[in-house]
Design an enzyme around this catalytic site. Structure first.
Site, PDB file in Angstrom:
ATOM      1  N   GLY A  57      13.347   1.972  -2.095  1.00 32.30           N
ATOM      2  CA  GLY A  57      14.215   1.248  -3.026  1.00 32.30           C
ATOM      3  C   GLY A  57      15.111   0.207  -2.392  1.00 32.30           C
ATOM      4  N   GLU A  69      11.165   5.993   2.599  1.00 31.91           N
ATOM      5  CA  GLU A  69       9.909   5.591   1.945  1.00 31.91           C
ATOM      6  C   GLU A  69       9.980   4.150   1.427  1.00 31.91           C
ATOM      7  OE1 GLU A  69       9.869   8.465  -1.200  1.00 31.91           O
ATOM      8  OE2 GLU A  69       9.191  10.096   0.082  1.00 31.91           O
ATOM      9  N   PRO A  70      10.236   3.177   2.287  1.00 35.03           N
ATOM     10  CA  PRO A  70      10.347   1.797   1.804  1.00 35.03           C
ATOM     11  C   PRO A  70       8.987   1.191   1.491  1.00 35.03           C
ATOM     12  CG  PRO A  70      10.493   1.841   4.186  1.00 35.03           C
ATOM     13  CD  PRO A  70      10.382   3.279   3.754  1.00 35.03           C
ATOM     14  N   GLY A  71       8.894   0.483   0.391  1.00 33.60           N
ATOM     15  CA  GLY A  71       7.661  -0.230   0.071  1.00 33.60           C
ATOM     16  C   GLY A  71       7.972  -1.702  -0.086  1.00 33.60           C
ATOM     17  N   ARG A  72       8.661  -1.999  -1.208  1.00 28.33           N
ATOM     18  CA  ARG A  72       8.976  -3.383  -1.578  1.00 28.33           C
ATOM     19  C   ARG A  72       9.628  -4.180  -0.451  1.00 28.33           C
ATOM     20  NH1 ARG A  72      10.333  -4.732  -6.818  1.00 28.33           N
ATOM     21  NH2 ARG A  72      10.583  -2.514  -7.279  1.00 28.33           N
ATOM     22  N   CYS A  99      -4.494 -13.898 -23.420  1.00 32.69           N
ATOM     23  CA  CYS A  99      -4.142 -14.037 -24.835  1.00 32.69           C
ATOM     24  C   CYS A  99      -3.014 -13.091 -25.218  1.00 32.69           C
ATOM     25  CB  CYS A  99      -5.378 -13.794 -25.690  1.00 32.69           C
ATOM     26  SG  CYS A  99      -6.594 -15.081 -25.412  1.00 32.69           S
ATOM     27  N   GLU A 100      -1.852 -13.328 -24.690  1.00 32.68           N
ATOM     28  CA  GLU A 100      -0.636 -12.558 -24.990  1.00 32.68           C
ATOM     29  C   GLU A 100       0.534 -13.523 -24.837  1.00 32.68           C
ATOM     30  OE1 GLU A 100      -0.187  -9.222 -25.590  1.00 32.68           O
ATOM     31  OE2 GLU A 100      -2.207  -8.504 -25.149  1.00 32.68           O
ATOM     32  N   TYR A 154       4.011  -4.722  -5.368  1.00 32.63           N
ATOM     33  CA  TYR A 154       3.774  -4.468  -6.796  1.00 32.63           C
ATOM     34  C   TYR A 154       3.117  -5.688  -7.458  1.00 32.63           C
ATOM     35  CZ  TYR A 154       6.747  -0.647  -5.472  1.00 32.63           C
ATOM     36  OH  TYR A 154       7.268   0.447  -4.814  1.00 32.63           O
TER      37      TYR A 154
HETATM   38  C1  LIG Z   1       9.250   8.410  -4.636  1.00 32.46           C
HETATM   39  C2  LIG Z   1       9.224   6.970  -4.280  1.00 32.46           C
HETATM   40  N1  LIG Z   1       9.377   6.637  -2.994  1.00 32.46           N
HETATM   41  C3  LIG Z   1       9.362   5.337  -2.601  1.00 32.46           C
HETATM   42  C4  LIG Z   1       9.174   4.322  -3.511  1.00 32.46           C
HETATM   43  C5  LIG Z   1       9.122   2.913  -3.005  1.00 32.46           C
HETATM   44  O1  LIG Z   1      10.140   2.136  -3.515  1.00 32.46           O
HETATM   45  P1  LIG Z   1      10.327   0.656  -2.978  1.00 32.46           P
HETATM   46  O2  LIG Z   1       9.009   0.000  -3.018  1.00 32.46           O
HETATM   47  O3  LIG Z   1      11.285   0.029  -3.911  1.00 32.46           O
HETATM   48  O4  LIG Z   1      10.884   0.741  -1.605  1.00 32.46           O
HETATM   49  C6  LIG Z   1       9.028   4.630  -4.868  1.00 32.46           C
HETATM   50  C7  LIG Z   1       8.857   3.544  -5.865  1.00 32.46           C
HETATM   51  O5  LIG Z   1       8.582   3.719  -6.993  1.00 32.46           O
HETATM   52  C8  LIG Z   1       9.050   5.989  -5.272  1.00 32.46           C
HETATM   53  O6  LIG Z   1       8.893   6.336  -6.540  1.00 32.46           O
END
Ligand SMILES: Cc1ncc(COP(=O)(O)O)c(C=O)c1O
Length: 423
Positions: A239, A273-276, A352-353, A381
């Site tokens: 997050g 758990e970073p993704g974004r 078509c939206e 995402y």
């Molecule tokens: C449990 C959990 N961990 C990690 C993430 C990754 O979040 P972010 O991509 O914002 O860092 C998410 C995103 O939905 C999540 O649900």
């Protein structure tokens, strides 16, 4: 570090002109910077280095095998939410022993698959899930490592659809249930309570929600240990903020400043758990203008990237900077203000939206049929949420490294659209 820069009047990814990539691979095209991915992973690892964190990149943000392999080579681990994501991690050649498995709806087959892969732990979201993990582990004569996901009722001040740590969300459990389930684990020989998990939402642009979560985790860990648990992991999820506009996201060191004191006091291992924040600004979506039209007092720029490619604007009202790849006007510092030489336009796709847009009322320099546009901050995402809606094949993905590049997913064909169907 900015991997995408305008030089000599055109956009580059590292040292490669983006227009050359679009010529070679067509559009819509996803372009990623290897240097930016390495930079962001290194930045978060270094900010928390004092406690030797396990950084589990969240595969859901972008699960392309080449990206996973690159991050694995840097020493990164993975957070998954499905058997399919575990399969991706395996197929990328990455190790699975530090994988963390989150998500509210794990099936028995997925639990078995994860136990066979010897993952680090499951983030458990409910009593029913805990029972299922115990049963599957028992049937395999295994002890399943678990963390219970606490819903700490903290407002992370994100979009309503991306907040996950508030009471009333489907995620995690309240503290009373958490304590009940922790007691249950203690009496279950098939389970071992490794830690506590929280994920508050995304993207979080302030540090105070993390400070509150870290303090809560410290309190819970102390309580669990007093009750006889060997708990030694705190997982504060992902997050972390991403700068979609400019520099609005705090550096990782700011988050570390509020989190680390609690981790030290708890004498726990830290998982994140970073993704974004790792892949978001490492990718752009390149599209080509098909037509422009003026109707109802508005200018519409119709280009070949639709909500089926990048759904975030339609789904979350999200803001992505958009600018031509070879612009008549240099990119502004502030994309939200009136820009001289520009005109507001709706940047829409061919779907078509009415909800099919990448931006509304966006100041853009003059563009015409055939021009290329870049939608920035599209690495997270983006592709993972793409669909075939309106029978549109998925675009290609390219990874740039210095002045080199390679195709990491080919463009789909019409045959791909029907490949799994039977008549
Ligand atoms: C449990 C959990 N961990 C990690 C993430 C990754 O979040 P972010 O991509 O914002 O860092 C998410 C995103 O939905 C999540 O649900």
């Amino acid at each position: 570090m900015d991997a995408f820069e305008y030089r000599q009047g055109q956009l580059f990814c590292e040292d490669v002109p983006v227009a050359d990539l679009a010529e070679e691979f067509g559009s819509p095209l996803w372009v990623y910077s290897a240097a930016k991915l390495r930079h962001e992973y290194g930045a978060i690892r270094d900010a928390f280095s004092e406690v030797d964190p396990v950084i589990c990149y969240s595969v859901k943000a972008n699960g392309n095998l080449s990206l996973l392999k690159l991050l694995n080579d840097e020493g990164c681990s993975f957070d998954i939410v499905s058997g399919g994501e575990l399969y991706r991690v395996q197929q990328s050649g990455s190790a699975t022993e530090r994988v963390i498995f989150a998500g509210v709806g794990k099936t028995d087959a997925e639990i078995r698959f994860a136990l066979e892969a010897d993952i680090l732990m499951f983030n458990v979201e409910s009593e029913a899930e805990l029972d299922a993990i115990s049963a599957v582990a028992g049937s395999m004569s295994r002890v399943a490592p678990v963390a219970l996901r606490l819903n700490p009722d903290i407002d992370a001040r994100t979009h309503a659809k991306t907040t996950t740590g508030k009471k009333g969300n489907k995620f995690g459990m309240d503290i009373e249930r958490h304590n009940e389930l922790a007691a249950k684990v203690l009496g279950d020989a098939n389970l071992e309570l490794r830690g506590i998990h929280m994920h508050l939402g995304s993207p979080i642009l302030t540090t105070d929600p993390y400070e509150a979560a870290a303090k809560k985790a410290l309190e819970v860990v102390r309580d669990l240990r007093a009750k006889g648990h060997q708990t030694n992991w705190i997982n504060l999820g992902g997050g972390f903020g991403l700068s979609y506009l400019g520099n609005e996201a705090p550096p990782y060191s700011e988050y570390a400043r509020v989190i680390l004191p609690c981790i030290r006091q708890a004498e726990c291992r830290l998982a994140l758990e970073p993704g974004r924040s790792i892949c978001g600004n490492a990718g752009i979506l390149v599209t080509r203008v098909i037509f422009t039209k003026r109707e109802g007092g508005k200018l519409f720029v119709i280009q070949d990237g639709g909500m089926n490619d990048l759904v975030r604007p339609a789904m979350y009202d999200s803001f992505h900077r958009i600018w031509p790849v070879r612009p008549a006007v240099p990119p502004p510092d502030d994309y939200q203000q009136e820009i001289p030489g520009c005109e507001p336009a709706d940047v829409v796709g061919p779907i078509c939206e009415s909800g099919d847009y990448l931006a509304r009322n966006r100041w853009l320099p003059p563009v015409e049929r055939g021009d290329l546009l870049s939608t920035f901050s599209a690495g997270a995402y983006g592709t993972v949420m793409s669909s075939h809606y309106n029978a549109r094949p998925l675009g290609a993905e390219v990874l740039v490294e210095g002045d080199a590049y390679r195709l990491i997913r080919r463009r789909e064909t019409y045959d791909d659209l029907i490949a799994t169907e039977r008549d």
